[in-house]
Structures are given as structure tokens and as C-alpha cells.
Write a protein that holds these residues in place. Structure first.
Motif, PDB file in Angstrom:
ATOM      1  N   PHE A 236       0.798  -1.049   0.126  1.00 12.09           N
ATOM      2  CA  PHE A 236      -0.117   0.044  -0.081  1.00 12.09           C
ATOM      3  C   PHE A 236       1.082   1.405  -0.034  1.00 12.09           C
ATOM      4  N   ALA A 237       1.925   1.233   0.762  1.00 12.61           N
ATOM      5  CA  ALA A 237       2.841   2.469   0.828  1.00 12.61           C
ATOM      6  C   ALA A 237       3.557   2.525  -0.706  1.00 12.61           C
ATOM      7  N   PHE A 238       3.940   1.415  -0.963  1.00 14.45           N
ATOM      8  CA  PHE A 238       4.673   1.341  -2.265  1.00 14.45           C
ATOM      9  C   PHE A 238       3.746   2.003  -3.604  1.00 14.45           C
ATOM     10  N   SER A 239       2.599   1.822  -3.314  1.00 18.59           N
ATOM     11  CA  SER A 239       1.868   2.115  -4.361  1.00 18.59           C
ATOM     12  C   SER A 239       1.828   3.652  -4.514  1.00 18.59           C
ATOM     13  N   SER A 240       2.315   4.465  -3.618  1.00 19.79           N
ATOM     14  CA  SER A 240       2.093   5.890  -3.696  1.00 19.79           C
ATOM     15  C   SER A 240       3.593   6.511  -4.154  1.00 19.79           C
ATOM     16  N   CYS A 241       4.754   5.581  -4.314  1.00 20.27           N
ATOM     17  CA  CYS A 241       5.767   6.038  -4.803  1.00 20.27           C
ATOM     18  C   CYS A 241       5.921   6.719  -5.921  1.00 20.27           C
ATOM     19  N   TRP A 242       5.643   6.300  -6.967  1.00 17.91           N
ATOM     20  CA  TRP A 242       5.862   6.851  -8.245  1.00 17.91           C
ATOM     21  C   TRP A 242       4.920   7.938  -8.457  1.00 17.91           C
ATOM     22  N   ALA A 243       3.917   8.072  -8.211  1.00 18.08           N
ATOM     23  CA  ALA A 243       2.946   9.204  -7.988  1.00 18.08           C
ATOM     24  C   ALA A 243       3.632  10.652  -7.282  1.00 18.08           C
ATOM     25  N   ALA A 244       4.264   9.993  -6.068  1.00 22.35           N
ATOM     26  CA  ALA A 244       4.843  10.971  -5.175  1.00 22.35           C
ATOM     27  C   ALA A 244       6.146  11.720  -6.061  1.00 22.35           C
ATOM     28  N   CYS A 245       6.919  10.662  -6.732  1.00 28.00           N
ATOM     29  CA  CYS A 245       8.109  10.939  -7.298  1.00 28.00           C
ATOM     30  C   CYS A 245       7.886  11.900  -8.428  1.00 28.00           C
ATOM     31  N   VAL A 246       6.642  11.463  -9.108  1.00 25.33           N
ATOM     32  CA  VAL A 246       6.249  12.483 -10.231  1.00 25.33           C
ATOM     33  C   VAL A 246       5.840  14.152  -9.712  1.00 25.33           C
ATOM     34  N   LYS A 247       5.145  13.811  -8.488  1.00 29.63           N
ATOM     35  CA  LYS A 247       4.633  15.155  -7.993  1.00 29.63           C
ATOM     36  C   LYS A 247       5.785  15.985  -7.599  1.00 29.63           C
ATOM     37  N   THR A 248       6.901  15.291  -6.979  1.00 33.33           N
ATOM     38  CA  THR A 248       8.248  16.144  -6.578  1.00 33.33           C
ATOM     39  C   THR A 248       8.627  16.643  -7.839  1.00 33.33           C
ATOM     40  N   ILE A 249       8.859  15.968  -8.870  1.00 33.61           N
ATOM     41  CA  ILE A 249       9.373  16.612 -10.204  1.00 33.61           C
ATOM     42  C   ILE A 249       8.711  17.784 -10.657  1.00 33.61           C
ATOM     43  N   ARG A 250       7.399  17.740 -10.585  1.00 30.22           N
ATOM     44  CA  ARG A 250       6.525  18.798 -10.807  1.00 30.22           C
ATOM     45  C   ARG A 250       6.644  19.868 -10.106  1.00 30.22           C
ATOM     46  N   ASP A 251       7.036  19.715  -8.685  1.00 31.03           N
ATOM     47  CA  ASP A 251       7.181  20.982  -7.598  1.00 31.03           C
ATOM     48  C   ASP A 251       8.705  21.621  -7.647  1.00 31.03           C
ATOM     49  N   TYR A 252       9.468  20.618  -7.873  1.00 32.82           N
ATOM     50  CA  TYR A 252      10.888  21.252  -7.846  1.00 32.82           C
ATOM     51  C   TYR A 252      11.645  21.266  -9.209  1.00 32.82           C
ATOM     52  N   MET A 253      11.361  20.738 -10.384  1.00 37.43           N
ATOM     53  CA  MET A 253      12.121  20.792 -11.542  1.00 37.43           C
ATOM     54  C   MET A 253      11.412  21.664 -12.557  1.00 37.43           C
ATOM     55  N   SER A 254      12.024  22.449 -13.540  1.00 33.59           N
ATOM     56  CA  SER A 254      11.472  23.037 -14.607  1.00 33.59           C
ATOM     57  C   SER A 254      11.151  21.831 -15.528  1.00 33.59           C
ATOM     58  N   GLU A 255      10.501  22.424 -16.686  1.00 38.10           N
ATOM     59  CA  GLU A 255       9.788  21.515 -17.707  1.00 38.10           C
ATOM     60  C   GLU A 255      10.851  21.040 -18.515  1.00 38.10           C
ATOM     61  N   GLU A 256      12.009  21.830 -18.562  1.00 41.07           N
ATOM     62  CA  GLU A 256      12.969  21.283 -19.333  1.00 41.07           C
ATOM     63  C   GLU A 256      13.576  20.240 -18.838  1.00 41.07           C
TER      64      GLU A 256
END
Length: 589
Positions: A236-256
Motif C-alpha cells: 500500500f505504501a509502495f503504491s504511492s511512490c511513483w506518483a509522489a516522485c512525479v509530484k516532486t518533479i512537478r514541484d521542484y523541476m523546470s519543464e526542461e
């Protein structure tokens, strides 16, 4: 051990150059060499008599400091910086691409310019890589010890008279799949609300506690049922990891950088799989050597498998500490935005995420991505059944068939480490050359996905022909086909749907859309696992020509299903990426 050393060395040689490559923001030459656009946000008022700043409540000022800073006299002898209202302050995010500080299409985070910005971005990137490396490595703990857990001398008590140990493990596998699907279904909006870093910290903490509890001993995990419960929580905890990584990229990284970061996550996943299987095999061998022989009449207990879970749990502390450090430092740049959001606004994020999901679900691209992602997830997950397939149909030994699984993972790793940015780059990263190209960037990506899945389709067609005895394949050729199969699936699986979620979901819906794709994928995977489980029941001695033929016929429906799915995914993914390009061209006029 020598082969393991060189294999690990080869994997690291692919990873380290990617992580150490320069990723400086796209500053213009004038900003890199001369003045740099800086943003000063304060609530300070200048006293012209003393020259000292003193606070003034309810005022925010933004000074654009290029060269000399101008001030404005309010008529009372007090000088202020250039001030903006709250609505105007939000619009300053439109200026952020000039300094490479934009965290996405809608403004994202405002980070400090210069080397500090690059340092934080690299820290977050490395943290995400290690997060998915350790998480995917921990997911291999159960498959690596499954045969030992069903044994009576595992040290796990079993008091259920109705269900055997094998029945408990079978139900564990079924409920763990449902647990992942439930997490994908419910946790997406929660991740968008809490943020990617906090969600990852919670997931890693849960993994560490549960895995260490399994590994510590009989006091924390005395029975097989207790282990099953712990592992369901882990999934159940593992299921959140990919989406959370995608969200972190969206929060901290530029689109490039989006395409590059998604590629690195894919590298981390396949590297974690490849290294963990080899490391756990060595760890079990080492731990088993220390098992003492019991006295006469006593039941021998082999608890060496607990070392695998101990290592899997402890290793989660590394990305957890890195995320706590770099996530905190990066989060400071977002303080201004957080202060402007009221508590009611933060609560409405769940509704906003679902509203974005509903809006995107009315587009054809969304459904085409969902179909292709769900099918390719099943094809990629065939990794778990490769050793059984190679043993039954190619009559390979258990050790040799396990190496074929590693070759599949290696094919995925080589693909994402060498071709991710070339075949599926971010549009922003290539915006200067896209207009002058005879074929637009979006169409080039569509053709690239078509080519990858065409290779996967050919590999499956050759395997199906082999199972019908229309084609003779040696174990070496079968291994090569599995390598190409993994090579062709990695980029279509990881990049297109994740980039769609980042761009269309924005800061409020990226994780929700990413999890929506995976919900259907895991549902389809549960059906596929049931089909393969019936095939695995086919028995027969290795070397018997009649039984070999029956085993090959038993696997034929599986590969026929996969072949049809590969063709469907190829058409749907090509259409999704093509339509995205058409829509982008319409928006750009």
C-alpha cells in the motif's frame, strides 16, 4: 562473485555519468555572464533618515534588481521598492523562465538563482533516484525468499488448520495486488494535497518500519499471517511512490528537466531490480552459512531469510534522510506561496485534483494513454514469470533462467539510460529547434513510440511461433529476445503517460492522473496473473519431449494475449502522442 562484481560495475557505469552530468538552468548568456534577474520579496520599509530597514505590516514589495534598484517616494519622505498587489505578485511567475527557475507551466516554485538553485535541483534528483532504487529493491525481498517462507522450518508459526502455507502465500499475493490498486485509487489526490516530498517521507518511513519488523525476529513477526499483513501494508505504501516522485518533479523541476528525471526514475527502478536479486542471493548464502545444526529430534530452523528484510528496511533510511534535507531546503523557496494560501484553499486541493482528473478524462488522449499504460504494465510485469517460462519451455536450469530475468531488466536499463531524452524529450527543452525541423518534435516522439512497440511485437510474435513449433529457438536466442523485449518496453512504459500527467495535471493533479493510469493497469495485471498462475501448474519432467510440447502449448495463450495487447498498445500510444502534438500545434497557432 567475480561475475557479480563486473555486472555491478557495468550498471554503475551507466548510472553515474547520468547523475553527474551538468543540469544547469537555461540562463541566457547575459544572465550567466553579467547581471542576473533576482527577486527580493520582503515586508520592509526604508527609513530615509537612518537608512535602516524597519518592518511595516501588511505590505509586500518586489524589487527587480538588475544593476541599480529604483525606489519610489510615497510623498511622506519614505522610500519603497516597486510594489505589487497580490494578484500582480502571482503574475511575476511569468518572468521566472528568464532565469530558469520555473517549476512547471503554472509557475511552480520560485528558487534562488545561481549555483544554489542547481545544487538543490541535483539534490532532489539524487534523492528521487535513490528513493526508487531502494523501494524497487525492497520489492524484490518477497520473491527472493518466497520458497523459504512456505517451508515449515522458516521459523514462522502457522496455526490455521484450513489454509496451508501455500494458500496463505497465494492469498498474500492476491491481496497485495489489491492493496496496490487501492493505493493507486485513493492516494493520488492525497499526494497532490500533501506534496511529493512529504508523501515520499511517509511512504519510506512505513516501508522501513514494516520491513524491519519482519526482519527483526519472532517478537515482531511471529507468524506467517503477521508477515502477510506487514507485506500488504508495504505494498500500500509502495503504491504511492511513483506518483509522489512525479509530484516532486512537478514541484521542484523546470519543464526542461521532466523527461530527464522520469528517465532517471526508470533507471533507478530497473537498477534496483537487477542489483537486489543478485545482492539478496549473496546475502542468503552468507546468512545460511551461519545457521547451526540443531540437536537430535529438534526441528531445524532457517531464519536466514530475515536478513533480506532487514537490509530492505534499513536501506530506506538513506533516501529518507536525503529527502528530509534537500526537501526542506527546497521547500524554503516556496514559503511565500504557502503563506498566501489559506487553510480552506489547501483543503480544496482534493476537489481540485478530482476536477482536473474529470476534465482530462473527457479528452481522447487521456483514454489512449490509459489503454497503452495499462497494457504495457502487464507486459513489463512479465519479468516475474520469465524464469518459470525459460525453465519450462527452454529447459534451462533455475540459475540460468534467473539470469534471463536479469537480462530483461538490463535491457530496460540500457534503453532508459541511453535513449530516453533522445526519443521522448520535453517540448520546452527543444523549443528552439522544433520550429525549424521538417518533422515536429511531437511527431518524432510518436514515431519513436511506434518503433519501440513494433520491436516488442516482433519479439512476442517470434516467441509465439516458437511455442507452436513453427520456429526453433536456442536458449541463447530466447535470452536475446527477452533482452530486446525489455529494451523496447521501458521508455513507452515510463515516459509518455508520466509526461502527460505532469503537463495536463499541473501542480494540483499530476499525481492523481498518474495514479488513475496505474489503477486500471493493476486491475488488468490481476487478471493476467491469474491466467499465468494456471499455466504454472502444468507439470512434467524436464527432458520429456511430450511434456515439453504440452508446456509450450500451455504458454501459447499467454503469449497470444500479450501479442494482441502489444499491438493494441502500439496503436493507442501512437495515437495519444500524435494527438498531443496536434493539440499543442493548435494552441501555438
Amino acid at each position: 562473485m567475480t561475475a557479480l562484481f563486473w555486472y555491478s560495475y557495468f550498471l554503475l557505469s551507466l548510472i553515474v555519468p547520468s547523475l553527474s552530468s551538468p543540469t544547469a538552468p537555461n540562463h541566457s548568456p547575459s544572465l550567466r555572464n553579467g547581471s542576473r534577474l533576482t527577486f527580493f520579496v520582503s515586508s520592509w520599509k526604508l527609513d530615509t533618515n537612518s537608512g535602516r530597514p524597519r518592518t511595516k505590516a501588511n505590505n509586500k514589495f518586489v524589487e527587480l534588481g538588475i544593476g541599480r534598484t529604483r525606489s519610489k517616494n510615497d510623498g511622506n519622505g519614505n522610500k519603497y521598492g516597486i510594489s505589487f498587489s497580490n494578484s500582480q505578485l502571482r503574475k511575476t511567475n511569468d518572468l521566472l523562465p528568464l532565469s530558469g527557475m520555473r517549476g512547471g507551466a503554472d509557475g511552480g516554485n520560485t528558487e534562488e538563482a545561481g549555483a544554489g538553485d542547481n545544487y538543490k535541483a541535483r539534490g532532489i534528483s539524487l534523492s528521487l533516484f535513490l528513493t526508487y532504487l531502494t523501494v524497487m529493491g525492497a520489492k524484490c525481498a518477497l520473491p527472493s525468499t518466497l520458497a523459504m517462507l512456505t517451508s515449515a522450518n522458516s521459523g514462522l508459526a502457522h496455526h490455521n488448520a484450513v489454509l496451508s502455507r501455500q494458500d496463505v502465500i497465494s492469498r498474500l499475493l492476491a491481496f497485495s495486488t489489491l492493496s496496490i490498486a487501492a493505493g493507486k485509487l485513493f492516494l493520488g489526490p492525497v499526494i497532490d494535497s500533501l506534496g511529493g516530498v512529504l508523501s515520499l517521507q511517509m511512504a519510506l518511513s512505513t516501508l522501513c518500519i514494516c520491513l524491519c519488523s519482519i526482519g527483526l525476529g519472532t517478537q515482531t513477526c511471529p507468524t506467517l499471517t503477521a508477515l502477510a499483513i506487514y507485506w500488504i501494508v508495504v505494498d500500500f505504501a509502495f503504491s504511492s511512490c511513483w506518483a509522489a516522485c512525479v509530484k516532486t518533479i512537478r514541484d521542484y523541476m523546470s519543464e526542461e528537466r521532466w523527461s530527464r528525471e522520469i528517465g532517471r526514475l526508470a533507471m533507478a527502478a530497473r537498477t534496483g531490480n537487477a542489483i537486489s536479486f543478485a545482492f539478496f542471493a549473496w546475502l542468503l548464502q552468507w546468512a545460511s552459512a551461519g545457521v547451526t545444526t540443531p540437536s537430535a529430534g529438534a526441528i531445524p530452523v532457517d531464519a536466514s531469510w530475515r536478513w533480506v528484510f532487514r537490509a530492505s528496511g534499513v536501506i530506506q533510511l538513506i533516501p529518507l534522510m536525503m529527502l528530509s534535507f534537500f526537501g526542506r531546503k527546497g521547500g524554503e523557496s516556496n514559503t511565500m506561496n504557502k503563506e498566501k494560501q489559506s487553510r480552506s484553499e489547501s483543503k480544496s486541493t482534493l476537489k481540485d485534483s478530482l476536477a482536473i482528473l474529470f476534465q482530462q478524462s473527457r479528452t481522447l488522449e487521456f483514454w489512449l494513454h490509459l489503454i497503452s499504460r495499462s497494457i504495457i504494465m502487464v507486459l513489463v510485469s512479465f519479468l516475474l514469470f520469465i524464469p518459470s517460462y525459460m525453465t519450462q519451455c527452454y529447459e534451462m536450469s533455475s540459475a540460468s533462467s534467473a539470469r534471463v530475468g536479469s537480462m530483461f531488466a538490463l535491457g530496460c536499463l540500457v534503453s532508459v539510460s541511453t535513449l530516453a531524452e533522445r526519443t521522448y524529450p520535453s517540448i520546452a527543452a527543444d523549443s528552439t529547434t522544433r520550429k525549424s525541423s521538417s518533422i515536429s518534435l511531437s511527431r518524432r516522439k510518436a514515431y519513436s513510440m511506434l518503433a519501440f512497440l513494433a520491436i516488442a511485437t516482433v519479439c512476442l510474435a517470434l516467441q509465439a511461433a516458437f511455442l507452436q513449433n513453427l520456429l526453433s529457438l536456442s536458449p541463447i536466442l530466447g535470452t536475446l529476445l527477452m533482452f530486446l523485449f525489455g529494451f523496447s518496453l521501458a521508455i513507452p512504459f515510463y515516459l509518455p503517460s508520466s509526461m502527460f500527467a505532469l503537463k495536463r495535471g499541473g501542480k494540483d493533479g499530476a499525481a492523481t492522473i498518474a495514479d488513475a493510469f496505474d489503477v486500471c493497469g493493476f486491475g488488468l495485471l490481476a487478471v493476467f496473473n491469474g491466467i499465468v498462475a494456471r499455466v504454472l501448474d502444468v507439470s512434467g519432467e524436464v527432458g520429456s519431449a511430450g511434456m515439453l510440447l504440452s508446456r509450450k502449448r500451455a504458454w501459447l495463450p499467454v503469449f497470444s494475449w500479450m501479442l494482441g495487447g502489444s499491438i493494441t498498445a502500439m496503436v493507442s500510444l501512437f495515437g495519444a502522442v500524435w494527438l498531443e502534438g496536434e493539440r499543442l500545434e493548435e494552441e501555438n497557432g
